[in-house]
Write a protein that holds these residues in place. Structure first.
Motif, PDB file in Angstrom:
ATOM      1  N   LEU A 171      64.319   6.491  83.836  1.00 52.11           N
ATOM      2  CA  LEU A 171      65.554   5.742  83.672  1.00 52.11           C
ATOM      3  C   LEU A 171      66.727   6.690  83.466  1.00 52.11           C
ATOM      4  O   LEU A 171      66.570   7.770  82.881  1.00 52.11           O
ATOM      5  N   ILE A 172      67.888   6.281  83.946  1.00 53.02           N
ATOM      6  CA  ILE A 172      69.142   6.990  83.684  1.00 53.02           C
ATOM      7  C   ILE A 172      70.086   6.019  83.004  1.00 53.02           C
ATOM      8  O   ILE A 172      70.266   4.892  83.475  1.00 53.02           O
ATOM      9  N   SER A 173      70.694   6.438  81.909  1.00 51.42           N
ATOM     10  CA  SER A 173      71.548   5.520  81.164  1.00 51.42           C
ATOM     11  C   SER A 173      72.968   5.457  81.712  1.00 51.42           C
ATOM     12  O   SER A 173      73.473   6.414  82.305  1.00 51.42           O
ATOM     13  N   GLN A 174      73.592   4.309  81.484  1.00 52.78           N
ATOM     14  CA  GLN A 174      75.025   4.176  81.695  1.00 52.78           C
ATOM     15  C   GLN A 174      75.729   5.133  80.738  1.00 52.78           C
ATOM     16  O   GLN A 174      75.154   5.562  79.731  1.00 52.78           O
ATOM     17  N   LEU A 175      76.963   5.493  81.051  1.00 53.14           N
ATOM     18  CA  LEU A 175      77.713   6.406  80.182  1.00 53.14           C
ATOM     19  C   LEU A 175      77.900   5.801  78.797  1.00 53.14           C
ATOM     20  O   LEU A 175      77.939   4.579  78.633  1.00 53.14           O
ATOM     21  N   PHE A 176      77.990   6.654  77.813  1.00 52.07           N
ATOM     22  CA  PHE A 176      78.282   6.249  76.434  1.00 52.07           C
ATOM     23  C   PHE A 176      79.001   7.399  75.748  1.00 52.07           C
ATOM     24  O   PHE A 176      78.897   8.560  76.166  1.00 52.07           O
ATOM     25  N   PHE A 177      79.734   7.084  74.682  1.00 52.44           N
ATOM     26  CA  PHE A 177      80.505   8.104  73.973  1.00 52.44           C
ATOM     27  C   PHE A 177      80.095   8.245  72.511  1.00 52.44           C
ATOM     28  O   PHE A 177      80.622   9.093  71.802  1.00 52.44           O
ATOM     29  N   ASP A 178      79.164   7.421  72.099  1.00 51.68           N
ATOM     30  CA  ASP A 178      78.673   7.457  70.716  1.00 51.68           C
ATOM     31  C   ASP A 178      77.168   7.685  70.765  1.00 51.68           C
ATOM     32  O   ASP A 178      76.402   6.786  71.130  1.00 51.68           O
ATOM     33  N   ASN A 179      76.732   8.892  70.389  1.00 53.27           N
ATOM     34  CA  ASN A 179      75.300   9.208  70.460  1.00 53.27           C
ATOM     35  C   ASN A 179      74.457   8.302  69.574  1.00 53.27           C
ATOM     36  O   ASN A 179      73.289   8.047  69.878  1.00 53.27           O
ATOM     37  N   ALA A 180      75.048   7.811  68.496  1.00 53.29           N
ATOM     38  CA  ALA A 180      74.290   6.921  67.611  1.00 53.29           C
ATOM     39  C   ALA A 180      73.835   5.668  68.369  1.00 53.29           C
ATOM     40  O   ALA A 180      72.728   5.158  68.135  1.00 53.29           O
ATOM     41  N   CYS A 181      74.662   5.192  69.289  1.00 56.88           N
ATOM     42  CA  CYS A 181      74.274   4.023  70.114  1.00 56.88           C
ATOM     43  C   CYS A 181      73.059   4.362  70.970  1.00 56.88           C
ATOM     44  O   CYS A 181      72.150   3.536  71.132  1.00 56.88           O
ATOM     45  N   PHE A 182      73.037   5.569  71.507  1.00 57.23           N
ATOM     46  CA  PHE A 182      71.928   5.976  72.366  1.00 57.23           C
ATOM     47  C   PHE A 182      70.640   6.116  71.562  1.00 57.23           C
ATOM     48  O   PHE A 182      69.573   5.656  71.995  1.00 57.23           O
ATOM     49  N   TYR A 183      70.723   6.730  70.382  1.00 56.40           N
ATOM     50  CA  TYR A 183      69.519   6.903  69.558  1.00 56.40           C
ATOM     51  C   TYR A 183      68.968   5.546  69.114  1.00 56.40           C
ATOM     52  O   TYR A 183      67.751   5.338  69.085  1.00 56.40           O
ATOM     53  N   SER A 184      69.848   4.629  68.766  1.00 55.94           N
ATOM     54  CA  SER A 184      69.418   3.287  68.390  1.00 55.94           C
ATOM     55  C   SER A 184      68.740   2.592  69.568  1.00 55.94           C
ATOM     56  O   SER A 184      67.706   1.908  69.415  1.00 55.94           O
ATOM     57  N   PHE A 185      69.295   2.796  70.754  1.00 50.39           N
ATOM     58  CA  PHE A 185      68.713   2.227  71.978  1.00 50.39           C
ATOM     59  C   PHE A 185      67.313   2.781  72.221  1.00 50.39           C
ATOM     60  O   PHE A 185      66.388   2.038  72.554  1.00 50.39           O
ATOM     61  N   LEU A 186      67.134   4.095  72.042  1.00 48.04           N
ATOM     62  CA  LEU A 186      65.815   4.697  72.235  1.00 48.04           C
ATOM     63  C   LEU A 186      64.787   4.101  71.276  1.00 48.04           C
ATOM     64  O   LEU A 186      63.629   3.864  71.657  1.00 48.04           O
ATOM     65  N   GLU A 187      65.193   3.864  70.044  1.00 43.99           N
ATOM     66  CA  GLU A 187      64.276   3.242  69.079  1.00 43.99           C
ATOM     67  C   GLU A 187      63.861   1.849  69.543  1.00 43.99           C
ATOM     68  O   GLU A 187      62.681   1.471  69.450  1.00 43.99           O
ATOM     69  N   LYS A 188      64.819   1.103  70.057  1.00 37.74           N
ATOM     70  CA  LYS A 188      64.526  -0.268  70.513  1.00 37.74           C
ATOM     71  C   LYS A 188      63.621  -0.261  71.749  1.00 37.74           C
ATOM     72  O   LYS A 188      62.723  -1.104  71.878  1.00 37.74           O
ATOM     73  N   THR A 189      63.858   0.674  72.667  1.00 29.83           N
ATOM     74  CA  THR A 189      62.995   0.726  73.857  1.00 29.83           C
ATOM     75  C   THR A 189      61.576   1.137  73.486  1.00 29.83           C
ATOM     76  O   THR A 189      60.606   0.630  74.053  1.00 29.83           O
ATOM     77  N   GLU A 190      61.459   2.032  72.517  1.00 24.77           N
ATOM     78  CA  GLU A 190      60.128   2.447  72.055  1.00 24.77           C
ATOM     79  C   GLU A 190      59.379   1.247  71.463  1.00 24.77           C
ATOM     80  O   GLU A 190      58.206   1.009  71.778  1.00 24.77           O
ATOM     81  N   LYS A 191      60.066   0.480  70.639  1.00 26.25           N
ATOM     82  CA  LYS A 191      59.440  -0.706  70.034  1.00 26.25           C
ATOM     83  C   LYS A 191      59.064  -1.739  71.096  1.00 26.25           C
ATOM     84  O   LYS A 191      58.094  -2.493  70.925  1.00 26.25           O
ATOM     85  N   ALA A 192      59.831  -1.766  72.190  1.00 25.85           N
ATOM     86  CA  ALA A 192      59.569  -2.733  73.257  1.00 25.85           C
ATOM     87  C   ALA A 192      58.436  -2.288  74.172  1.00 25.85           C
ATOM     88  O   ALA A 192      58.028  -3.039  75.071  1.00 25.85           O
ATOM     89  N   GLY A 193      57.903  -1.079  73.959  1.00 25.62           N
ATOM     90  CA  GLY A 193      56.811  -0.593  74.791  1.00 25.62           C
ATOM     91  C   GLY A 193      57.259   0.058  76.079  1.00 25.62           C
ATOM     92  O   GLY A 193      56.494   0.134  77.045  1.00 25.62           O
ATOM     93  N   ILE A 194      58.496   0.542  76.104  1.00 32.41           N
ATOM     94  CA  ILE A 194      59.021   1.261  77.273  1.00 32.41           C
ATOM     95  C   ILE A 194      58.827   2.751  77.018  1.00 32.41           C
ATOM     96  O   ILE A 194      59.444   3.321  76.114  1.00 32.41           O
ATOM     97  N   HIS A 195      57.971   3.381  77.797  1.00 28.29           N
ATOM     98  CA  HIS A 195      57.586   4.755  77.495  1.00 28.29           C
ATOM     99  C   HIS A 195      57.860   5.735  78.638  1.00 28.29           C
ATOM    100  O   HIS A 195      57.251   6.802  78.693  1.00 28.29           O
ATOM    101  N   VAL A 196      58.757   5.392  79.553  1.00 21.94           N
ATOM    102  CA  VAL A 196      59.123   6.332  80.621  1.00 21.94           C
ATOM    103  C   VAL A 196      60.282   7.209  80.145  1.00 21.94           C
ATOM    104  O   VAL A 196      61.002   6.835  79.211  1.00 21.94           O
TER     105      VAL A 196
END
Length: 285
Positions: A171-196
């Motif tokens: 996966l490639i993410s859309q642009l973002f300017f706040d790294n905290a948003c990205f780290y929070s997103f990674l936690e949510k994808t991990e919990k959702a069982g997304i492991h790519v």
């Protein structure tokens, strides 16, 4: 080479470019591609231009990148395509030796009636897998702050899981300017069982109109620190460009320190910007 295989070996570092407008010769972008390839990114992805209407130019530009000795990925937005259109493009990509596809729904163009074979990117991904098996590596897009069309972020992550289960291997993410948003997103994808692997999409801001347009299109939030940069340097293009590059470098250094899978730079076809960033972070990759 399939770009998904790179993540087991290293932190992936890649660029995005777009083809020239329809009224310009495709060769006008070739010097830019040459300069970008000299920076030795792991791959360069090629968009379909404004509104996703680049057509065969995406394949032409991607083919040129391959000839420069750099791996490439071709964007394939499906909103205005039917199954036969996609089959034709897949044949063209295979003929040119292009193995990586960024499968997208794409944005609706006001004066073009969308076709109905592919309602979502996941439909396109499933179709490519059914038609070609494992011939192509399929990349999906993801949205750290949620796609604007999604009811909420969790609903968007649920849709993202469908993309991965359909056959997206990175996966490639859309642009973002706040790294905290990205780290929070990674936690949510991990919990959702997304492991790519998930590459972080970073856009260095080079002018105020550019960022205002992109924020309107994708809905990325602007942290206070970034807003202050726009306020202080927005009237001076050179100063804003340099401040934007510095901000992007700070983002990338923090991402690398936190073990991100990869970083994807939205270069806006600027070798100068790409070179400044690459020089600053290459020893950290």
């Amino acid at each position: 080479m399939k770009t998904c295989d790179l993540f087991a070996k290293k932190t992936v570092f890649s660029f995005e470019v777009f083809p020239p407008k329809k009224d310009m010769p495709v060769e006008t972008v070739f010097s830019t591609l040459t300069e970008l390839s000299k920076l030795s990114p792991d791959f360069i992805s090629v968009t379909c231009g404004a509104g996703g209407q680049g057509g065969t130019r995406t394949v032409e530009v991607a083919s040129r990148i391959k000839k420069l000795g750099c791996e490439t990925a071709a964007h394939l937005p499906c909103i205005n395509l039917d199954q036969n259109d996609v089959r034709s493009i897949l044949q063209e990509l295979k003929k040119e030796g292009i193995e990586n596809i960024l499968a997208l729904r794409g944005d609706r163009t006001p004066d073009i009636e969308p076709k109905h074979d592919f309602a979502h990117a996941s439909d396109l991904i499933s179709f490519i897998r059914q038609e070609t098996g494992d011939d192509f590596n399929i990349i999906g897009a993801c949205y750290p702050e949620g796609h604007q069309a999604a009811k909420n972020l969790q609903a968007d992550i649920d849709a993202l899981k469908i993309k991965v289960e359909a056959g997206a291997s990175e996966l490639i993410s859309q642009l973002f300017f706040d790294n905290a948003c990205f780290y929070s997103f990674l936690e949510k994808t991990e919990k959702a069982g997304i492991h790519v692997p998930i590459e972080a999409g970073i856009m260095p801001v080079t002018n105020k109109k550019q960022i205002e347009r992109m924020v309107t299109l994708c809905g990325a939030s602007l942290p206070l620190k970034f807003q202050k940069i726009l306020t202080k340097y927005g009237h001076d293009n050179v100063a804003l460009r340099d401040a934007g590059i510095a901000y992007a470098i700070d983002q990338i250094v923090d991402l690398l320190a936190n073990g991100v899978d990869g970083v994807h730079i939205y270069t806006m076809n600027s070798p100068y910007v790409a070179e400044r960033i690459t020089s600053a972070v290459k020893t950290l990759l």
